[in-house]
Write a protein that holds these residues in place. Structure first.
Motif, short mmCIF file in Angstrom:
data_model
loop_
_atom_site.label_atom_id
_atom_site.label_comp_id
_atom_site.label_asym_id
_atom_site.label_seq_id
_atom_site.Cartn_x
_atom_site.Cartn_y
_atom_site.Cartn_z
N LEU A 57 33.45 34.19 11.22
CA LEU A 57 33.08 34.22 9.81
C LEU A 57 31.56 34.21 9.61
CD1 LEU A 57 35.74 31.85 8.23
CD2 LEU A 57 35.53 34.33 7.91
N VAL A 58 30.87 33.38 10.37
CA VAL A 58 29.41 33.32 10.26
C VAL A 58 28.81 34.65 10.72
CG1 VAL A 58 27.33 32.21 11.17
CG2 VAL A 58 29.26 30.82 10.43
N GLY A 59 29.35 35.22 11.79
CA GLY A 59 28.85 36.51 12.26
C GLY A 59 29.04 37.62 11.23
N ILE A 60 30.21 37.68 10.62
CA ILE A 60 30.47 38.69 9.59
C ILE A 60 29.52 38.48 8.41
CG2 ILE A 60 32.14 39.50 7.89
CD1 ILE A 60 34.33 38.81 9.98
N GLY A 61 29.40 37.24 7.97
CA GLY A 61 28.52 36.94 6.84
C GLY A 61 27.07 37.31 7.12
N ALA A 62 26.62 37.00 8.32
CA ALA A 62 25.23 37.31 8.68
C ALA A 62 25.00 38.82 8.75
CB ALA A 62 24.88 36.66 10.01
N LEU A 63 25.93 39.53 9.36
CA LEU A 63 25.74 40.98 9.53
C LEU A 63 25.87 41.76 8.23
CD1 LEU A 63 27.70 41.36 12.86
CD2 LEU A 63 25.23 41.66 12.54
N LEU A 64 26.66 41.24 7.28
CA LEU A 64 26.85 41.93 6.01
C LEU A 64 25.97 41.36 4.89
CD1 LEU A 64 30.72 42.45 6.04
CD2 LEU A 64 28.92 44.04 6.74
N SER A 65 25.08 40.46 5.23
CA SER A 65 24.20 39.87 4.22
C SER A 65 23.25 40.93 3.66
CB SER A 65 23.40 38.71 4.81
OG SER A 65 22.42 39.21 5.69
N PRO A 66 22.81 40.75 2.43
CA PRO A 66 21.89 41.73 1.83
C PRO A 66 20.59 41.92 2.63
CG PRO A 66 22.78 40.31 0.13
CD PRO A 66 23.22 39.75 1.45
N LYS A 67 20.06 40.85 3.21
CA LYS A 67 18.81 40.99 3.98
C LYS A 67 19.02 41.79 5.25
CE LYS A 67 16.46 36.96 2.21
NZ LYS A 67 15.74 35.73 2.49
N ALA A 68 20.16 41.57 5.94
CA ALA A 68 20.45 42.35 7.15
C ALA A 68 20.67 43.81 6.79
CB ALA A 68 21.67 41.78 7.86
N THR A 69 21.38 44.05 5.70
CA THR A 69 21.63 45.43 5.26
C THR A 69 20.32 46.11 4.92
OG1 THR A 69 23.81 44.83 4.43
CG2 THR A 69 22.84 46.84 3.56
N ALA A 70 19.44 45.43 4.19
CA ALA A 70 18.15 46.02 3.83
C ALA A 70 17.31 46.32 5.07
CB ALA A 70 17.40 45.07 2.90
N ALA A 71 17.35 45.44 6.06
CA ALA A 71 16.57 45.66 7.27
C ALA A 71 17.09 46.87 8.06
CB ALA A 71 16.59 44.42 8.15
N LEU A 72 18.41 47.05 8.10
CA LEU A 72 18.98 48.15 8.88
C LEU A 72 18.90 49.48 8.15
CD1 LEU A 72 22.13 46.40 10.34
CD2 LEU A 72 20.07 47.08 11.57
N TYR A 73 18.95 49.45 6.83
CA TYR A 73 19.02 50.70 6.07
C TYR A 73 17.75 51.00 5.29
CZ TYR A 73 23.84 50.97 7.42
OH TYR A 73 24.98 51.07 8.16
N ALA A 74 16.67 50.30 5.58
CA ALA A 74 15.39 50.60 4.96
C ALA A 74 14.87 51.92 5.52
CB ALA A 74 14.40 49.48 5.25
N PRO A 75 14.23 52.73 4.69
CA PRO A 75 13.70 53.99 5.21
C PRO A 75 12.59 53.73 6.23
CG PRO A 75 13.07 53.67 2.90
CD PRO A 75 13.96 52.54 3.28
N HIS A 76 12.66 54.45 7.34
CA HIS A 76 11.64 54.32 8.40
C HIS A 76 10.49 55.27 8.11
CE1 HIS A 76 14.05 51.80 11.00
NE2 HIS A 76 15.09 52.61 10.79
#
Length: 142
Positions: A121-140
């Motif tokens: 549960l903690v892993g899912i929450g961390a990976l789907l958090s808004p900050k993780a999503t923003a870091a992975l999908y921010a334009p390079h």
């Protein structure tokens, strides 16, 4: 070559939210645990603890290979590669039914099941958090 694969790899820790690092670490722990269980299964078969040597050897090899994907996914997440999130979320999701059946076993396995479930549960929450999503999908840039 895609734009994602040609993007520069950020320096370790640069612009990586704690949630993404936590999700990657949990996924790496789960992958390592799978690999250890697979090796244990193969060693048990070779030491004569199993009557079905070939089946345990093959099963152990499959479990080791299943442990490699989460390890690769965790590495990808730490390098800012978004492809690593799907196998990492899948690995953490698989922890939930495993935890349920461990809980149903009772005894000491129930406690271990609670830990496995919380880890998932903690892993899912961390990976789907808004900050993780923003870091992975921010334009390079580049």
């Amino acid at each position: 070559m895609t734009a994602e694969s040609s993007a520069p790899v950020p320096a370790p820790g640069a612009d990586r939210p704690a949630a993404l690092a936590l999700g990657a670490a949990i996924t790496a722990v789960e992958g390592a645990a799978l690999a250890v269980v697979g090796v244990w299964d193969m060693v048990a078969a070779l030491s004569g603890q199993s009557k079905q040597l070939a089946l345990n050897e093959f099963g152990g090899l499959v479990i080791v290979l299943l442990g490699v994907l989460p390890l690769l996914a965790a590495r990808a997440l730490l390098r800012g590669r978004r492809w690593g999130r799907s196998p990492a979320v899948l690995t953490n999701s698989i922890c939930l039914p495993v935890a349920y059946y461990m809980w149903q076993s009772g005894g000491a396995m129930a406690g271990v099941g609670v830990g496995v479930g919380l880890l998932g549960l903690v892993g899912i929450g961390a990976l789907l958090s808004p900050k993780a999503t923003a870091a992975l999908y921010a334009p390079h840039e580049g």
